[in-house]
Write a protein that holds these residues in place. Structure first.
Motif, short mmCIF file in Angstrom:
data_model
loop_
_atom_site.label_atom_id
_atom_site.label_comp_id
_atom_site.label_asym_id
_atom_site.label_seq_id
_atom_site.Cartn_x
_atom_site.Cartn_y
_atom_site.Cartn_z
N ASN A 103 0.81 -1.22 0.00
CA ASN A 103 0.00 0.00 0.00
C ASN A 103 0.85 1.27 0.00
O ASN A 103 0.58 2.21 0.74
CB ASN A 103 -0.98 0.01 1.18
N PHE A 104 1.90 1.28 -0.82
CA PHE A 104 2.74 2.46 -1.03
C PHE A 104 3.51 2.89 0.22
O PHE A 104 4.00 4.01 0.28
CB PHE A 104 1.91 3.63 -1.54
N ALA A 105 3.64 2.00 1.20
CA ALA A 105 4.33 2.37 2.45
C ALA A 105 5.82 2.57 2.24
O ALA A 105 6.46 3.32 2.98
CB ALA A 105 4.10 1.30 3.51
N ASP A 106 6.39 1.90 1.24
CA ASP A 106 7.82 2.00 0.94
C ASP A 106 7.93 2.30 -0.55
O ASP A 106 7.65 1.44 -1.39
CB ASP A 106 8.51 0.68 1.31
N ARG A 107 8.38 3.51 -0.89
CA ARG A 107 8.38 3.93 -2.29
C ARG A 107 9.30 3.07 -3.15
O ARG A 107 8.94 2.68 -4.26
CB ARG A 107 8.79 5.40 -2.39
N ALA A 108 10.50 2.76 -2.63
CA ALA A 108 11.45 1.95 -3.40
C ALA A 108 10.90 0.55 -3.62
O ALA A 108 10.99 -0.01 -4.72
CB ALA A 108 12.80 1.90 -2.69
N ARG A 109 10.35 -0.05 -2.57
CA ARG A 109 9.80 -1.39 -2.67
C ARG A 109 8.60 -1.42 -3.61
O ARG A 109 8.43 -2.36 -4.40
CB ARG A 109 9.41 -1.91 -1.29
N HIS A 110 7.77 -0.40 -3.53
CA HIS A 110 6.63 -0.34 -4.46
C HIS A 110 7.12 -0.31 -5.91
O HIS A 110 6.56 -0.99 -6.77
CB HIS A 110 5.77 0.90 -4.20
N GLY A 111 8.16 0.48 -6.16
CA GLY A 111 8.70 0.55 -7.51
C GLY A 111 9.18 -0.81 -8.01
O GLY A 111 8.97 -1.18 -9.17
N GLN A 112 9.82 -1.58 -7.11
CA GLN A 112 10.28 -2.92 -7.47
C GLN A 112 9.10 -3.84 -7.80
O GLN A 112 9.12 -4.57 -8.80
CB GLN A 112 11.10 -3.52 -6.34
N LEU A 113 8.08 -3.80 -6.96
CA LEU A 113 6.92 -4.67 -7.16
C LEU A 113 6.14 -4.28 -8.41
O LEU A 113 5.68 -5.15 -9.16
CB LEU A 113 6.01 -4.62 -5.93
N ASP A 114 6.02 -2.98 -8.64
CA ASP A 114 5.29 -2.52 -9.82
C ASP A 114 6.03 -2.91 -11.09
O ASP A 114 5.41 -3.33 -12.09
CB ASP A 114 5.11 -1.00 -9.76
N THR A 115 7.35 -2.80 -11.06
CA THR A 115 8.15 -3.23 -12.20
C THR A 115 7.99 -4.74 -12.43
O THR A 115 7.83 -5.19 -13.57
CB THR A 115 9.63 -2.90 -11.98
N LYS A 116 8.01 -5.51 -11.37
CA LYS A 116 7.82 -6.96 -11.47
C LYS A 116 6.48 -7.28 -12.13
O LYS A 116 6.39 -8.16 -13.00
CB LYS A 116 7.88 -7.58 -10.08
N PHE A 117 5.43 -6.57 -11.73
CA PHE A 117 4.10 -6.80 -12.29
C PHE A 117 4.12 -6.63 -13.81
O PHE A 117 3.64 -7.49 -14.56
CB PHE A 117 3.11 -5.82 -11.65
N HIS A 118 4.70 -5.53 -14.27
CA HIS A 118 4.70 -5.26 -15.71
C HIS A 118 5.69 -6.16 -16.46
O HIS A 118 5.44 -6.51 -17.62
CB HIS A 118 4.99 -3.79 -15.96
N GLN A 119 6.78 -6.54 -15.80
CA GLN A 119 7.72 -7.45 -16.45
C GLN A 119 7.08 -8.80 -16.75
O GLN A 119 7.40 -9.43 -17.75
CB GLN A 119 8.94 -7.66 -15.56
N LEU A 120 6.18 -9.24 -15.90
CA LEU A 120 5.48 -10.50 -16.14
C LEU A 120 4.73 -10.47 -17.47
O LEU A 120 4.54 -11.50 -18.12
CB LEU A 120 4.51 -10.79 -15.00
N ILE A 121 4.32 -9.29 -17.88
CA ILE A 121 3.58 -9.13 -19.13
C ILE A 121 4.51 -8.94 -20.32
O ILE A 121 4.28 -9.48 -21.40
CB ILE A 121 2.61 -7.94 -19.02
N TYR A 122 5.60 -8.20 -20.13
CA TYR A 122 6.42 -7.79 -21.26
C TYR A 122 7.65 -8.66 -21.52
O TYR A 122 8.18 -8.67 -22.63
CB TYR A 122 6.89 -6.35 -21.06
N ASP A 123 8.12 -9.39 -20.51
CA ASP A 123 9.43 -10.04 -20.62
C ASP A 123 9.55 -11.08 -21.72
O ASP A 123 10.63 -11.29 -22.25
CB ASP A 123 9.80 -10.70 -19.29
N ARG A 124 8.46 -11.77 -22.04
CA ARG A 124 8.58 -12.87 -23.00
C ARG A 124 8.29 -12.44 -24.43
O ARG A 124 8.25 -13.27 -25.34
CB ARG A 124 7.61 -14.00 -22.60
N HIS A 125 8.06 -11.14 -24.65
CA HIS A 125 7.70 -10.70 -26.00
C HIS A 125 8.83 -10.97 -26.98
O HIS A 125 10.00 -10.79 -26.66
CB HIS A 125 7.36 -9.21 -25.99
N TYR A 126 8.47 -11.39 -28.18
CA TYR A 126 9.46 -11.74 -29.20
C TYR A 126 10.24 -10.52 -29.70
O TYR A 126 11.39 -10.65 -30.15
CB TYR A 126 8.79 -12.42 -30.39
N ASN A 127 9.65 -9.33 -29.62
CA ASN A 127 10.34 -8.13 -30.10
C ASN A 127 11.20 -7.58 -28.97
O ASN A 127 10.75 -6.79 -28.15
CB ASN A 127 9.33 -7.08 -30.56
#
Length: 234
Positions: free
Chosen positions: A128-152
């Motif tokens: 719940n945004f209590a730690d800005r750095a940790r939130h950034g890591q988790l948010d990046t992880k969320f989006h990486q799950l979607i983008y990491d396997r793309h062929y391009n």
């Protein structure tokens, strides 16, 4: 940026590891320690960060590739102004890239992928945004799950580069309560669209998510400028 065969990896160490010369210079640019258009001399940087000239020179080349540094013939390197236009340009590109990456992910997403997204989102909401750095890591992880396997890989790597730039800039500013709510709800909307295999809906949510994040950063930058101006003697 370094990467494995399938997964994008950050160009620098994780947030909890010692900063590299590249990271320190980038942070000083973003935080305003270096003024816009200030000259960046390799020898001076090496002395400032207590390193040899090679790491400083390599860091400048990396920062040039990310748009933080401008290099001109016979004039050397200088700091690119980190302003609203800089963020706007990145967002306009990301509004094109991220929906496209998301559409493709919808076509290959499995139940296991959706479970991973839900688990990542559960962590984000629990923090719940209590730690800005940790939130950034988790948010990046969320989006990486979607983008990491793309062929391009070029598109995916450009997303990563822009992601790191925006994350570095956004650390300077608080996240408003309204934006926090939007982030959480948009992530849940995205998961629902992926589960429904609705590529159009998923792309639309991501586009709105990117635009909202960019608009929030630009608004915060403007507010900070106004506050700073108000403190100056008339």
């Amino acid at each position: 940026m370094s990467q494995t065969s399938d997964v994008i990896q950050p160009a620098t160490s994780a947030d909890d590891l010692p900063a590299t010369v590249y990271e320190m210079i980038r942070e000083d640019i973003v935080s305003g320690q270096f003024a816009p258009n200030a000259r960046l001399k390799v020898a001076d940087l090496a002395k400032r960060y207590r390193t040899s000239t090679n790491p400083a020179r390599e860091a400048l080349q990396q920062l040039r590739g990310e748009g933080f540094v401008i290099m001109e013939a016979n004039r050397g390197a200088r700091v690119r102004p980190i302003d609203e236009a800089f963020v706007r340009d990145i967002i306009e590109i990301e509004v094109l890239i991220e929906p496209a990456l998301t559409r493709w992910f919808v076509s290959i997403a499995t139940d296991a992928d959706i479970s991973e997204l839900e688990a990542a989102q559960d962590e984000i909401e629990a923090l719940n945004f209590a730690d800005r750095a940790r939130h950034g890591q988790l948010d990046t992880k969320f989006h990486q799950l979607i983008y990491d396997r793309h062929y391009n890989r070029h598109a995916a790597e450009l997303w990563w580069k822009h992601r790191e730039i925006l994350r570095a800039i956004s650390r300077r500013y608080p996240t408003s309560l309204s934006r926090r709510g939007s982030v959480l709800s948009e992530h849940r909307e995205l998961i629902a669209a992926i589960r429904a295999q609705d590529a159009d809906a998923a792309a639309k949510v991501v586009g709105r998510h990117v635009e909202g994040s960019g608009r929030h950063i630009i608004e915060q930058m403007g507010a900070a400028k106004r506050q700073e101006a108000s403190k100056r003697p008339a």
